[in-house]
Write a protein that holds these residues in place. Structure first.
Motif, PDB file in Angstrom:
ATOM      1  N   ALA A  70      25.558  11.871  45.030  1.00 30.42           N
ATOM      2  CA  ALA A  70      24.972  13.053  44.614  1.00 30.42           C
ATOM      3  C   ALA A  70      23.938  13.688  45.735  1.00 30.42           C
ATOM      4  O   ALA A  70      23.880  14.883  45.943  1.00 30.42           O
ATOM      5  N   ILE A  71      23.166  12.673  46.385  1.00 31.92           N
ATOM      6  CA  ILE A  71      22.098  12.736  47.146  1.00 31.92           C
ATOM      7  C   ILE A  71      22.834  13.326  48.477  1.00 31.92           C
ATOM      8  O   ILE A  71      22.288  14.240  48.949  1.00 31.92           O
ATOM      9  N   GLY A  72      23.997  12.758  48.763  1.00 27.23           N
ATOM     10  CA  GLY A  72      24.759  13.071  50.171  1.00 27.23           C
ATOM     11  C   GLY A  72      25.086  14.251  49.883  1.00 27.23           C
ATOM     12  O   GLY A  72      25.152  15.306  51.018  1.00 27.23           O
ATOM     13  N   LYS A  73      25.562  14.818  48.679  1.00 29.89           N
ATOM     14  CA  LYS A  73      26.076  16.388  48.651  1.00 29.89           C
ATOM     15  C   LYS A  73      24.979  17.214  48.844  1.00 29.89           C
ATOM     16  O   LYS A  73      24.834  18.488  49.332  1.00 29.89           O
ATOM     17  N   GLU A  78      23.078  11.865  55.963  1.00 33.20           N
ATOM     18  CA  GLU A  78      22.049  10.836  56.378  1.00 33.20           C
ATOM     19  C   GLU A  78      21.113  10.372  55.359  1.00 33.20           C
ATOM     20  O   GLU A  78      20.727   9.336  55.430  1.00 33.20           O
ATOM     21  N   LYS A  79      21.145  11.092  54.497  1.00 28.98           N
ATOM     22  CA  LYS A  79      20.341  10.808  53.030  1.00 28.98           C
ATOM     23  C   LYS A  79      21.023  10.200  52.235  1.00 28.98           C
ATOM     24  O   LYS A  79      20.283   9.433  51.254  1.00 28.98           O
ATOM     25  N   GLY A  80      22.307  10.498  52.211  1.00 30.72           N
ATOM     26  CA  GLY A  80      23.121   9.920  51.002  1.00 30.72           C
ATOM     27  C   GLY A  80      23.928   8.750  51.329  1.00 30.72           C
ATOM     28  O   GLY A  80      25.336   8.469  51.215  1.00 30.72           O
ATOM     29  N   ASN A  81      22.986   7.490  51.721  1.00 28.89           N
ATOM     30  CA  ASN A  81      23.602   6.260  51.789  1.00 28.89           C
ATOM     31  C   ASN A  81      22.830   5.196  51.336  1.00 28.89           C
ATOM     32  O   ASN A  81      21.540   5.685  51.350  1.00 28.89           O
ATOM     33  N   SER A  82      23.370   4.053  50.886  1.00 28.27           N
ATOM     34  CA  SER A  82      22.293   3.265  50.180  1.00 28.27           C
ATOM     35  C   SER A  82      21.349   2.595  51.447  1.00 28.27           C
ATOM     36  O   SER A  82      20.303   2.210  50.903  1.00 28.27           O
ATOM     37  N   LYS A  83      21.655   2.511  52.694  1.00 26.36           N
ATOM     38  CA  LYS A  83      20.790   2.115  53.496  1.00 26.36           C
ATOM     39  C   LYS A  83      19.246   2.609  53.388  1.00 26.36           C
ATOM     40  O   LYS A  83      18.198   2.405  53.220  1.00 26.36           O
ATOM     41  N   TYR A  84      19.586   4.225  53.728  1.00 27.51           N
ATOM     42  CA  TYR A  84      18.390   4.931  53.702  1.00 27.51           C
ATOM     43  C   TYR A  84      17.823   4.713  52.268  1.00 27.51           C
ATOM     44  O   TYR A  84      16.412   4.972  52.375  1.00 27.51           O
ATOM     45  N   LEU A  85      18.354   4.865  51.109  1.00 25.52           N
ATOM     46  CA  LEU A  85      17.803   4.839  49.739  1.00 25.52           C
ATOM     47  C   LEU A  85      16.938   3.543  49.537  1.00 25.52           C
ATOM     48  O   LEU A  85      16.062   3.332  49.096  1.00 25.52           O
ATOM     49  N   TYR A  86      17.548   2.440  50.016  1.00 30.25           N
ATOM     50  CA  TYR A  86      16.861   1.062  49.938  1.00 30.25           C
ATOM     51  C   TYR A  86      15.678   0.776  51.032  1.00 30.25           C
ATOM     52  O   TYR A  86      14.831   0.305  50.531  1.00 30.25           O
ATOM     53  N   GLU A  87      15.792   1.744  51.851  1.00 32.43           N
ATOM     54  CA  GLU A  87      14.404   1.602  52.974  1.00 32.43           C
ATOM     55  C   GLU A  87      13.429   2.145  51.971  1.00 32.43           C
ATOM     56  O   GLU A  87      12.209   1.903  52.245  1.00 32.43           O
ATOM     57  N   LEU A  88      13.790   3.333  51.241  1.00 26.62           N
ATOM     58  CA  LEU A  88      12.492   4.106  50.463  1.00 26.62           C
ATOM     59  C   LEU A  88      12.193   3.314  49.214  1.00 26.62           C
ATOM     60  O   LEU A  88      11.152   3.280  48.891  1.00 26.62           O
ATOM     61  N   PHE A  89      13.377   2.762  48.497  1.00 22.77           N
ATOM     62  CA  PHE A  89      12.823   2.028  47.398  1.00 22.77           C
ATOM     63  C   PHE A  89      13.727   0.556  47.446  1.00 22.77           C
ATOM     64  O   PHE A  89      14.661   0.372  46.999  1.00 22.77           O
ATOM     65  N   PRO A  90      12.931  -0.201  48.032  1.00 17.56           N
ATOM     66  CA  PRO A  90      13.770  -1.832  48.524  1.00 17.56           C
ATOM     67  C   PRO A  90      14.113  -2.492  47.157  1.00 17.56           C
ATOM     68  O   PRO A  90      14.824  -3.364  47.300  1.00 17.56           O
ATOM     69  N   TYR A  91      13.573  -2.160  46.102  1.00 17.92           N
ATOM     70  CA  TYR A  91      13.881  -2.899  44.795  1.00 17.92           C
ATOM     71  C   TYR A  91      14.875  -2.231  43.954  1.00 17.92           C
ATOM     72  O   TYR A  91      15.243  -2.455  42.815  1.00 17.92           O
TER      73      TYR A  91
END
Length: 110
Positions: A70-73, A78-91
């Motif tokens: 949903a974020i990718g859409k 570049e924001k709709g991938n788990s690597k980016y999201l885990y950098e923001l929210f590591p837990y």
């Protein structure tokens, strides 16, 4: 454990999620982020506001796969991938971001 936000005590469950979702405010998000040892940046806020809109529309906190898609859409690949999201929210982008966004724990999160 209550969360003190601007002199008001907000009730949280044993995992730190807000009990009353209507009590969420941006200052509450800042306090919740502190409990997670996170300093919120513009990128964090983008995801937090996205989650709140998603929840208002679908009445459910998205699991990480749904969130990523949903974020990718909405915000771009570049924001709709788990690597980016885990950098923001590591837990865990779904679990941790939902907590800070004042939403219930996503279904399927342990």
């Amino acid at each position: 454990m209550p969360l003190d936000v601007e002199g008001k005590s907000l009730e949280t469950d044993e995992e730190g999620y807000l009990v009353d979702l209507t009590e969420w405010t941006e200052p509450a998000a800042l306090e919740l982020a502190k409990t997670e040892n996170l300093e919120l940046t513009e990128s964090h806020w983008e995801v937090i506001h996205f989650l709140r809109e998603y929840y208002n529309e679908f009445q459910i906190a998205p699991a990480v796969r749904v969130l990523t898609k949903a974020i990718g859409k909405k915000l771009g690949k570049e924001k709709g991938n788990s690597k980016y999201l885990y950098e923001l929210f590591p837990y865990g982008p779904a679990k941790q971001a939902c907590k800070i966004a004042g939403l219930p724990k996503p279904t399927g999160c342990i």
